[in-house]
Design an enzyme around this catalytic site. Structure first.
Site, PDB file in Angstrom:
ATOM      1  N   LYS A   1       0.882  -1.245   0.042  1.00 39.01           N
ATOM      2  CA  LYS A   1       0.037   0.067   0.011  1.00 39.01           C
ATOM      3  C   LYS A   1       0.906   1.359   0.078  1.00 39.01           C
ATOM      4  O   LYS A   1       1.769   1.304   0.759  1.00 39.01           O
ATOM      5  CB  LYS A   1      -0.946   0.110   1.136  1.00 39.01           C
ATOM      6  CG  LYS A   1      -1.782   1.160   1.264  1.00 39.01           C
ATOM      7  CD  LYS A   1      -2.617   1.157   2.749  1.00 39.01           C
ATOM      8  CE  LYS A   1      -3.299   2.500   2.887  1.00 39.01           C
ATOM      9  NZ  LYS A   1      -4.014   2.176   4.310  1.00 39.01           N
ATOM     10  N   THR A   2       0.595   2.081  -0.823  1.00 32.94           N
ATOM     11  CA  THR A   2       1.217   3.317  -1.047  1.00 32.94           C
ATOM     12  C   THR A   2       0.632   4.424  -1.461  1.00 32.94           C
ATOM     13  O   THR A   2      -0.629   4.263  -1.622  1.00 32.94           O
ATOM     14  CB  THR A   2       2.605   3.141  -1.880  1.00 32.94           C
ATOM     15  OG1 THR A   2       3.604   4.247  -2.004  1.00 32.94           O
ATOM     16  CG2 THR A   2       2.229   3.019  -3.454  1.00 32.94           C
TER      17      THR A   2
END
Length: 294
Positions: free
Chosen positions: A204-205
Site C-alpha cells: 500500500k502506497t
C-alpha cells in the site's frame, strides 16, 4: 555489498507489458500456496482483479477523528460496498458484526500517537494466533522507510511475513511517510520495491507522479492510500488515475467517512474501481446518490 554510487538509474520499466507467465490473476502470486491464493481472492475481486478497501484503523494513532467518533454507527452502512475492511482487532471485536463476510486486513502494527514527533518506531501489536482467531485475510504492517526507525520497521515486517507464511496469510506492507520524506516517485519506487522483495504479498502506497513506473517495478499488487480528505471529485480522479496506471485497488478512509455523504461516496469509488467509471461519471453518480441518501 552494493555500492550506491555505482548504481545505474533505471530507464525501462516495461510499462503496459503483462507478466510473461501468469496463471493466477494477481501479479506475482503464481507460486504461493492454495490458502494464500484463497485469502487474496477474498481481498481482490476475481472478476476485476481489483479491490476497494475501507480503512478505519485511524484511531490506533489518532484517537476518535471526525467520522469515526462512533465506529458502530459510521461503519456498518459502508461495509456492503467494500471488498475488504482494514481495521484493528479492537475495532472489529467491539463494533463490527462478525456475520459480515468481507475480507479483513488486520492492522498488526502498533506505535506512538500523533502527539509524538517520531511515529516510526512501531512494534508488532498482534500475534499470529490472534490473527487466526480474527480470521484475518491479510496482516497489515506499517513501514517507515528512510526514517530513524526504518530498521525496526523492516524487522516488524519480515517477522510478520514469516509468521503469515506459516499459515498462508498474506502480509500488506504499508509505506508510511514521515515529515522528512517526500511523496515522490523516487521514494516510492524504492520503498515499494523493498517491501515486495522482503516478501510482502500486497503493498500500500500513495499516488504520485510517474505512478506507472511504481506499479510496473513492483512485482506484487499495489493498493493506493486515500490519504487526507480532499474534495470528492478530486478523490475520484485520484482513484481513476491510480487504477488506470496499474494499481490493483484503493484503500479509502477519510475520503469516505469524512465525505459529505459517505454511503454515496463509497458507491462512487466502487464504480471507478470495479466498473472503470470516469471521474465525471462517478461524481455524477455521487451527486445523484447524495440526494437519495439524505
Amino acid at each position: 555489498m552494493a555500492d550506491k554510487d555505482g548504481i545505474i538509474l533505471p530507464k525501462d520499466y516495461g510499462i503496459g507489458i503483462k507478466p510473461l507467465q501468469q496463471s493466477f490473476y494477481l501479479k506475482g502470486m503464481d507460486n504461493v500456496d492454495w490458502g494464500m491464493k484463497n485469502r487474496l481472492s477474498k481481498i481482490f475481486n476475481p472478476k476485476t482483479g481489483k479491490s476497494l478497501m475501507l480503512a478505519f484503523d485511524h484511531g490506533y494513532i489518532m484517537g476518535p477523528t471526525q467520522g469515526l467518533e462512533r465506529l458502530d454507527l459510521s461503519i456498518p452502512d459502508l461495509i456492503e460496498d467494500a471488498d475488504c475492511l482494514m481495521a484493528t482487532r479492537g475495532a472489529l471485536r467491539t463494533c463490527i458484526n462478525p456475520a459480515q463476510d468481507k475480507a479483513i486486513a488486520l492492522r498488526c502494527s502498533a506505535g506512538s500517537s500523533v502527539l509524538r514527533e517520531d511515529m516510526s518506531r512501531e512494534v508488532i501489536g498482534v500475534d499470529i494466533e490472534d490473527a487466526i482467531r480474527m480470521n484475518a485475510s491479510c496482516l497489515a504492517i506499517q513501514t517507515f522507510m528512510g526514517a530513524e526507525g526504518e530498521c525496526k520497521a523492516i524487522e516488524n515486517l519480515v517477522k510478520t511475513i514469516d509468521m503469515g507464511n506459516r499459515y498462508s496469510i498474506p502480509v500488506l506492507g504499508v509505506v508510511a511517510v514521515g515529515k522528512e520524506m517526500e511523496r515522490t516517485a523516487k521514494y516510492f519506487l524504492l520503498a515499494t520495491r523493498m517491501l515486495a522483495e522482503f516478501g510482502a504479498s500486497i503493498v500500500k502506497t500513495y499516488y504520485c507522479e510517474d505512478f506507472e513506473k511504481i506499479t510496473s517495478a513492483c512485482p506484487v499488487p499495489i493498493v493506493i492510500a486515500g490519504g487526507k480528505k480532499v474534495p470528492e471529485k478530486e478523490a475520484l480522479e485520484m482513484a481513476y488515475r491510480a487504477i488506470n496506471e496499474g494499481a490493483a485497488g484503493v484503500d479509502m478512509g477519510r475520503n469516505v467517512f469524512q465525505s459529505e455523504n459517505p454511503k454515496a461516496m463509497i458507491k462512487a469509488i466502487k464504480a471507478v474501481v470495479h466498473e472503470n467509471n470516469t471521474p465525471e461519471q462517478a461524481y455524477k453518480l455521487f451527486e445523484e446518490l447524495k440526494e437519495e441518501y439524505k
